[in-house]
Design a protein around this motif. Structure first.
Motif, PDB file in Angstrom:
ATOM      1  N   GLN A  45      18.230  51.821  66.758  1.00  0.00           N
ATOM      2  CA  GLN A  45      17.160  52.089  67.750  1.00  0.00           C
ATOM      3  C   GLN A  45      17.885  53.046  68.860  1.00  0.00           C
ATOM      4  O   GLN A  45      17.415  53.365  69.953  1.00  0.00           O
ATOM      5  N   GLY A  46      19.048  53.770  68.259  1.00  0.00           N
ATOM      6  CA  GLY A  46      19.519  54.948  69.226  1.00  0.00           C
ATOM      7  C   GLY A  46      20.767  54.450  70.004  1.00  0.00           C
ATOM      8  O   GLY A  46      21.031  55.183  70.567  1.00  0.00           O
ATOM      9  N   GLY A  47      20.945  53.036  69.971  1.00  0.00           N
ATOM     10  CA  GLY A  47      22.028  52.500  70.826  1.00  0.00           C
ATOM     11  C   GLY A  47      23.119  51.941  69.938  1.00  0.00           C
ATOM     12  O   GLY A  47      23.145  52.242  68.629  1.00  0.00           O
ATOM     13  N   TYR A  48      24.184  51.496  70.731  1.00  0.00           N
ATOM     14  CA  TYR A  48      25.324  50.811  69.921  1.00  0.00           C
ATOM     15  C   TYR A  48      25.199  49.305  69.985  1.00  0.00           C
ATOM     16  O   TYR A  48      25.045  48.713  70.915  1.00  0.00           O
ATOM     17  N   ALA A  49      25.989  48.676  68.974  1.00  0.00           N
ATOM     18  CA  ALA A  49      26.543  47.306  69.236  1.00  0.00           C
ATOM     19  C   ALA A  49      27.557  47.193  70.290  1.00  0.00           C
ATOM     20  O   ALA A  49      28.485  47.913  70.146  1.00  0.00           O
ATOM     21  N   THR A  50      27.401  46.423  71.203  1.00  0.00           N
ATOM     22  CA  THR A  50      28.266  46.637  72.476  1.00  0.00           C
ATOM     23  C   THR A  50      29.016  45.225  72.725  1.00  0.00           C
ATOM     24  O   THR A  50      28.673  44.019  72.379  1.00  0.00           O
ATOM     25  N   GLY A  51      29.989  45.224  73.705  1.00  0.00           N
ATOM     26  CA  GLY A  51      30.742  44.143  73.904  1.00  0.00           C
ATOM     27  C   GLY A  51      32.180  44.183  73.449  1.00  0.00           C
ATOM     28  O   GLY A  51      32.666  45.165  73.120  1.00  0.00           O
ATOM     29  N   GLN A  52      32.902  43.274  74.036  1.00  0.00           N
ATOM     30  CA  GLN A  52      34.608  42.985  73.729  1.00  0.00           C
ATOM     31  C   GLN A  52      34.824  41.910  72.956  1.00  0.00           C
ATOM     32  O   GLN A  52      34.221  40.610  73.094  1.00  0.00           O
ATOM     33  N   LEU A  53      35.555  42.380  71.847  1.00  0.00           N
ATOM     34  CA  LEU A  53      36.146  41.220  70.965  1.00  0.00           C
ATOM     35  C   LEU A  53      37.006  40.354  71.887  1.00  0.00           C
ATOM     36  O   LEU A  53      37.664  40.797  72.780  1.00  0.00           O
ATOM     37  N   GLY A  54      36.986  38.949  71.466  1.00  0.00           N
ATOM     38  CA  GLY A  54      37.788  38.171  72.497  1.00  0.00           C
ATOM     39  C   GLY A  54      37.200  37.503  73.794  1.00  0.00           C
ATOM     40  O   GLY A  54      37.541  36.731  74.347  1.00  0.00           O
ATOM     41  N   ARG A  55      36.070  38.084  73.844  1.00  0.00           N
ATOM     42  CA  ARG A  55      35.214  37.701  75.115  1.00  0.00           C
ATOM     43  C   ARG A  55      33.683  37.171  74.620  1.00  0.00           C
ATOM     44  O   ARG A  55      33.436  36.064  74.718  1.00  0.00           O
ATOM     45  N   ASP A  56      32.821  38.210  74.289  1.00  0.00           N
ATOM     46  CA  ASP A  56      31.450  37.879  73.756  1.00  0.00           C
ATOM     47  C   ASP A  56      31.024  38.546  72.591  1.00  0.00           C
ATOM     48  O   ASP A  56      29.690  38.521  72.142  1.00  0.00           O
ATOM     49  N   VAL A  57      32.090  38.788  71.746  1.00  0.00           N
ATOM     50  CA  VAL A  57      31.923  39.226  70.119  1.00  0.00           C
ATOM     51  C   VAL A  57      32.697  38.645  69.314  1.00  0.00           C
ATOM     52  O   VAL A  57      34.100  38.576  69.573  1.00  0.00           O
ATOM     53  N   SER A  58      32.049  38.155  68.382  1.00  0.00           N
ATOM     54  CA  SER A  58      33.266  37.174  67.316  1.00  0.00           C
ATOM     55  C   SER A  58      33.829  37.966  66.325  1.00  0.00           C
ATOM     56  O   SER A  58      33.422  39.263  66.250  1.00  0.00           O
ATOM     57  N   ILE A  59      34.925  37.578  65.734  1.00  0.00           N
ATOM     58  CA  ILE A  59      35.480  38.514  64.693  1.00  0.00           C
ATOM     59  C   ILE A  59      34.335  38.741  63.572  1.00  0.00           C
ATOM     60  O   ILE A  59      34.475  40.110  63.053  1.00  0.00           O
ATOM     61  N   ASP A  60      33.771  37.854  63.277  1.00  0.00           N
ATOM     62  CA  ASP A  60      32.828  38.089  62.060  1.00  0.00           C
ATOM     63  C   ASP A  60      31.723  39.194  62.727  1.00  0.00           C
ATOM     64  O   ASP A  60      31.377  40.015  61.844  1.00  0.00           O
ATOM     65  N   GLN A  61      31.351  39.059  63.622  1.00  0.00           N
ATOM     66  CA  GLN A  61      30.359  40.076  64.332  1.00  0.00           C
ATOM     67  C   GLN A  61      31.093  41.455  64.261  1.00  0.00           C
ATOM     68  O   GLN A  61      30.420  42.582  64.055  1.00  0.00           O
ATOM     69  N   GLY A  62      32.443  41.541  64.939  1.00  0.00           N
ATOM     70  CA  GLY A  62      33.210  42.805  64.946  1.00  0.00           C
ATOM     71  C   GLY A  62      33.438  43.207  63.538  1.00  0.00           C
ATOM     72  O   GLY A  62      33.346  44.482  63.258  1.00  0.00           O
ATOM     73  N   TYR A  63      33.587  42.524  62.375  1.00  0.00           N
ATOM     74  CA  TYR A  63      33.576  42.892  61.163  1.00  0.00           C
ATOM     75  C   TYR A  63      32.498  43.538  60.638  1.00  0.00           C
ATOM     76  O   TYR A  63      32.530  44.620  59.985  1.00  0.00           O
ATOM     77  N   ALA A  64      31.128  42.696  60.913  1.00  0.00           N
ATOM     78  CA  ALA A  64      30.018  43.610  60.659  1.00  0.00           C
ATOM     79  C   ALA A  64      29.597  44.863  61.153  1.00  0.00           C
ATOM     80  O   ALA A  64      29.156  45.850  60.694  1.00  0.00           O
ATOM     81  N   HIS A  65      30.180  45.072  62.612  1.00  0.00           N
ATOM     82  CA  HIS A  65      29.873  46.181  63.412  1.00  0.00           C
ATOM     83  C   HIS A  65      30.946  47.433  62.730  1.00  0.00           C
ATOM     84  O   HIS A  65      30.539  48.558  62.546  1.00  0.00           O
ATOM     85  N   ALA A  66      32.170  46.948  62.234  1.00  0.00           N
ATOM     86  CA  ALA A  66      32.944  47.917  61.512  1.00  0.00           C
ATOM     87  C   ALA A  66      32.454  48.421  60.252  1.00  0.00           C
ATOM     88  O   ALA A  66      32.678  49.735  59.886  1.00  0.00           O
ATOM     89  N   ARG A  67      31.724  47.317  59.619  1.00  0.00           N
ATOM     90  CA  ARG A  67      31.207  47.796  58.133  1.00  0.00           C
ATOM     91  C   ARG A  67      29.996  48.792  58.308  1.00  0.00           C
ATOM     92  O   ARG A  67      30.110  49.801  57.684  1.00  0.00           O
ATOM     93  N   THR A  68      29.271  48.551  59.592  1.00  0.00           N
ATOM     94  CA  THR A  68      27.933  49.312  59.762  1.00  0.00           C
ATOM     95  C   THR A  68      28.618  50.669  60.082  1.00  0.00           C
ATOM     96  O   THR A  68      28.208  51.817  59.845  1.00  0.00           O
ATOM     97  N   THR A  69      29.895  50.833  61.032  1.00  0.00           N
ATOM     98  CA  THR A  69      30.445  52.120  61.191  1.00  0.00           C
ATOM     99  C   THR A  69      30.960  52.669  60.122  1.00  0.00           C
ATOM    100  O   THR A  69      30.534  53.904  59.846  1.00  0.00           O
TER     101      THR A  69
END
Length: 153
Positions: A45-69
């Motif tokens: 949608q023109g934006g980014y997945a946002t947040g901090q790992l260890g606070r509001d983003v899980s490892i699995d979510q971060g993994y998915a974000h890195a895969r998208t990247t």
């Protein structure tokens, strides 16, 4: 299988290569090496997945974000080379994780990108890598990844 066949077998389509958001180019091709500027996990949608790992983003979510990247980085590879079959090898990846000071699983997050490169490019996708934590990243994105790619002759 070539990279396009592998992408298809994974059920993945390349997104449009992202445009720079500041004063830089998305890639530099020099001396048979392709240097890719850092990309983040765009949300379509023109934006980014946002947040901090260890606070509001899980490892699995971060993994998915890195895969998208990683998928966006592959799009830039195609834009730069015209054909993904020209990727000789992914040489080096630098993965940056927007993380709290006590977060220590940066490699597990950046594996999302690394695993994708191996799935798409086979052994030529195996690379040297650094996965590091950052106190913040541009636009609040969760991860940023840059890469160096050897171009096949």
């Amino acid at each position: 299988m070539n990279p396009y066949e592998r992408l298809q077998s994974l059920g993945l389509a390349l997104p449009a290569a992202p445009r720079p958001v500041a004063t830089y180019v998305p890639f530099v091709l020099s001396g048979g090496m392709l240097f890719l500027s850092g990309q983040g996990p765009r949300d379509g949608q023109g934006g980014y997945a946002t947040g901090q790992l260890g606070r509001d983003v899980s490892i699995d979510q971060g993994y998915a974000h890195a895969r998208t990247t990683g998928l966006y980085l592959i799009s830039v590879m195609e834009m730069a080379l015209g054909d993904l079959r020209r990727v000789g090898r992914v040489v080096k990846v630098l993965g940056m994780v927007n993380a709290t000071p006590d977060f220590t699983d940066h490699p597990k997050v950046i594996n999302g990108c690394s695993d994708l490169f191996v799935e798409v490019f086979g052994e030529a996708g195996r690379h040297a890598r650094s996965a590091v934590g950052m106190g913040s990243l541009p636009n609040g994105m969760t991860v940023e990844v840059e890469a160096i790619v050897e171009v096949a002759a």
